[in-house]
Design a protein around this motif. Structure first.
Motif, PDB file in Angstrom:
ATOM      1  N   GLU A 130       0.730  -1.218  -0.056  1.00  6.28           N
ATOM      2  CA  GLU A 130       0.034  -0.034  -0.030  1.00  6.28           C
ATOM      3  C   GLU A 130       0.906   1.208  -0.016  1.00  6.28           C
ATOM      4  OE1 GLU A 130      -0.294  -2.593   2.292  1.00  6.28           O
ATOM      5  OE2 GLU A 130      -2.119  -3.321   1.407  1.00  6.28           O
ATOM      6  N   ALA A 131       1.786   1.233   0.648  1.00 14.82           N
ATOM      7  CA  ALA A 131       2.721   2.405   0.659  1.00 14.82           C
ATOM      8  C   ALA A 131       3.464   2.607  -0.761  1.00 14.82           C
ATOM      9  CB  ALA A 131       3.881   2.151   1.748  1.00 14.82           C
ATOM     10  N   VAL A 132       3.840   1.545  -1.121  1.00 11.91           N
ATOM     11  CA  VAL A 132       4.445   1.728  -2.473  1.00 11.91           C
ATOM     12  C   VAL A 132       3.378   2.103  -3.728  1.00 11.91           C
ATOM     13  CG1 VAL A 132       5.559   0.270  -4.483  1.00 11.91           C
ATOM     14  CG2 VAL A 132       6.186  -0.285  -2.154  1.00 11.91           C
ATOM     15  N   GLN A 133       2.095   1.747  -3.317  1.00 12.76           N
ATOM     16  CA  GLN A 133       1.114   2.176  -4.258  1.00 12.76           C
ATOM     17  C   GLN A 133       0.872   3.877  -4.032  1.00 12.76           C
ATOM     18  OE1 GLN A 133      -2.266  -0.460  -3.356  1.00 12.76           O
ATOM     19  NE2 GLN A 133      -2.333  -1.187  -5.225  1.00 12.76           N
ATOM     20  N   THR A 134       0.845   4.200  -2.877  1.00 18.97           N
ATOM     21  CA  THR A 134       0.703   5.635  -2.614  1.00 18.97           C
ATOM     22  C   THR A 134       1.877   6.108  -3.054  1.00 18.97           C
ATOM     23  OG1 THR A 134      -0.372   5.070  -0.400  1.00 18.97           O
ATOM     24  CG2 THR A 134       0.621   7.328  -0.461  1.00 18.97           C
ATOM     25  N   PHE A 135       3.133   5.972  -3.008  1.00 13.39           N
ATOM     26  CA  PHE A 135       4.130   6.573  -3.582  1.00 13.39           C
ATOM     27  C   PHE A 135       3.800   6.826  -5.221  1.00 13.39           C
ATOM     28  CE2 PHE A 135       8.277   6.321  -6.135  1.00 13.39           C
ATOM     29  CZ  PHE A 135       8.865   7.473  -5.584  1.00 13.39           C
ATOM     30  N   ALA A 136       3.642   5.554  -5.613  1.00 16.80           N
ATOM     31  CA  ALA A 136       3.266   5.609  -7.208  1.00 16.80           C
ATOM     32  C   ALA A 136       2.177   6.725  -7.678  1.00 16.80           C
ATOM     33  CB  ALA A 136       3.075   4.190  -7.729  1.00 16.80           C
ATOM     34  N   SER A 137       1.087   6.819  -6.664  1.00 20.45           N
ATOM     35  CA  SER A 137      -0.029   7.519  -7.363  1.00 20.45           C
ATOM     36  C   SER A 137       0.358   9.157  -6.881  1.00 20.45           C
ATOM     37  CB  SER A 137      -1.175   7.215  -6.728  1.00 20.45           C
ATOM     38  OG  SER A 137      -1.052   7.441  -5.106  1.00 20.45           O
ATOM     39  N   PHE A 138       1.232   9.307  -5.888  1.00 22.80           N
ATOM     40  CA  PHE A 138       1.442  10.717  -5.332  1.00 22.80           C
ATOM     41  C   PHE A 138       2.578  11.200  -6.207  1.00 22.80           C
ATOM     42  CE2 PHE A 138       3.918  13.543  -2.679  1.00 22.80           C
ATOM     43  CZ  PHE A 138       2.948  14.609  -2.648  1.00 22.80           C
ATOM     44  N   ASP A 139       3.709  10.554  -6.653  1.00 25.90           N
ATOM     45  CA  ASP A 139       4.676  10.658  -7.432  1.00 25.90           C
ATOM     46  C   ASP A 139       5.583  11.872  -7.057  1.00 25.90           C
ATOM     47  OD1 ASP A 139       6.579  10.189  -9.465  1.00 25.90           O
ATOM     48  OD2 ASP A 139       5.214  11.126 -11.117  1.00 25.90           O
ATOM     49  N   PRO A 140       6.075  11.766  -5.807  1.00 29.31           N
ATOM     50  CA  PRO A 140       7.066  12.730  -5.185  1.00 29.31           C
ATOM     51  C   PRO A 140       8.259  12.952  -5.916  1.00 29.31           C
ATOM     52  CG  PRO A 140       6.998  10.852  -3.684  1.00 29.31           C
ATOM     53  CD  PRO A 140       5.940  10.348  -4.889  1.00 29.31           C
ATOM     54  N   ALA A 141       8.794  11.936  -6.822  1.00 26.61           N
ATOM     55  CA  ALA A 141       9.950  12.041  -7.649  1.00 26.61           C
ATOM     56  C   ALA A 141       9.777  13.146  -8.671  1.00 26.61           C
ATOM     57  CB  ALA A 141      10.142  10.532  -8.188  1.00 26.61           C
ATOM     58  N   ARG A 142       8.518  12.874  -9.336  1.00 31.71           N
ATOM     59  CA  ARG A 142       8.436  14.209 -10.245  1.00 31.71           C
ATOM     60  C   ARG A 142       8.197  15.400  -9.925  1.00 31.71           C
ATOM     61  NH1 ARG A 142       7.035  14.156 -15.277  1.00 31.71           N
ATOM     62  NH2 ARG A 142       6.591  12.013 -15.313  1.00 31.71           N
ATOM     63  N   LEU A 143       7.470  15.557  -8.625  1.00 32.19           N
ATOM     64  CA  LEU A 143       7.497  16.827  -8.027  1.00 32.19           C
ATOM     65  C   LEU A 143       8.694  17.401  -7.721  1.00 32.19           C
ATOM     66  CD1 LEU A 143       4.241  16.306  -5.842  1.00 32.19           C
ATOM     67  CD2 LEU A 143       4.316  17.679  -7.908  1.00 32.19           C
ATOM     68  N   HIS A 144       9.608  16.648  -7.073  1.00 39.04           N
ATOM     69  CA  HIS A 144      10.854  16.770  -6.607  1.00 39.04           C
ATOM     70  C   HIS A 144      11.905  17.434  -7.760  1.00 39.04           C
ATOM     71  CE1 HIS A 144      14.144  17.266  -3.725  1.00 39.04           C
ATOM     72  NE2 HIS A 144      14.862  16.288  -4.252  1.00 39.04           N
ATOM     73  N   ALA A 145      11.929  16.657  -8.671  1.00 39.02           N
ATOM     74  CA  ALA A 145      12.498  16.759  -9.998  1.00 39.02           C
ATOM     75  C   ALA A 145      12.037  18.224 -10.625  1.00 39.02           C
ATOM     76  CB  ALA A 145      12.640  15.747 -10.932  1.00 39.02           C
ATOM     77  N   GLU A 146      10.779  18.320 -10.946  1.00 43.05           N
ATOM     78  CA  GLU A 146      10.380  19.488 -11.474  1.00 43.05           C
ATOM     79  C   GLU A 146      10.512  20.821 -10.531  1.00 43.05           C
ATOM     80  OE1 GLU A 146       6.289  18.476 -12.174  1.00 43.05           O
ATOM     81  OE2 GLU A 146       6.872  17.199 -14.077  1.00 43.05           O
ATOM     82  N   ASN A 147      10.464  20.530  -9.433  1.00 44.72           N
ATOM     83  CA  ASN A 147      10.522  21.812  -8.487  1.00 44.72           C
ATOM     84  C   ASN A 147      11.849  22.110  -8.185  1.00 44.72           C
ATOM     85  OD1 ASN A 147       7.796  22.498  -8.715  1.00 44.72           O
ATOM     86  ND2 ASN A 147       7.272  20.809  -7.160  1.00 44.72           N
ATOM     87  N   GLN A 148      12.795  21.329  -8.081  1.00 41.76           N
ATOM     88  CA  GLN A 148      14.140  21.419  -7.481  1.00 41.76           C
ATOM     89  C   GLN A 148      15.221  21.320  -8.454  1.00 41.76           C
ATOM     90  OE1 GLN A 148      14.497  22.525  -3.953  1.00 41.76           O
ATOM     91  NE2 GLN A 148      12.229  22.714  -4.139  1.00 41.76           N
TER      92      GLN A 148
END
Length: 109
Positions: free
Chosen positions: A33-51
């Motif tokens: 479930e935690a992995v699914q949450t990571f995949a749906s939230f996609d913090p990697a994309r947000l981090h790369a795009e913003n930082q």
């Protein structure tokens, strides 16, 4: 290998790198479930795009294989493509040609 400041054109490769690094490092240790949450939230994309402007990237043969983010005098993030683990990339980030470390690693994956 080349170390250079990230460019906006690096963002897609940074997203892939951050996702892969996180999934290989943490997904095996977490509930599905935690992995699914990571995949749906996609913090990697947000981090790369913003930082991305604060990233230093490692390029080998025109392929982005690692990144670090520096805050003040510390490495706040360090990610290496799992395909290149154990090849000394992290050492090249923290040790300049003088041989004297210039940053302190606070977290890495």
């Amino acid at each position: 290998m080349i170390l250079r400041p990230a460019e906006e054109s690096d963002v897609p490769a940074l997203v892939r790198l951050l996702r892969r690094s996180w999934l290989v490092t943490w997904a095996p240790e977490l509930p599905f479930e935690a992995v699914q949450t990571f995949a749906s939230f996609d913090p990697a994309r947000l981090h790369a795009e913003n930082q991305w402007r604060s990233f230093i990237v490692a390029i080998r043969d025109d392929v982005l294989i690692g990144m670090m983010q520096v805050e003040d005098d510390q490495i706040a993030d360090l990610h290496v493509d799992p395909a290149f683990w154990n090849e000394g990339l992290a050492r090249s980030y923290s040790t300049p040609p003088s041989g004297k470390p210039h940053a302190f690693i606070t977290s890495c994956a």
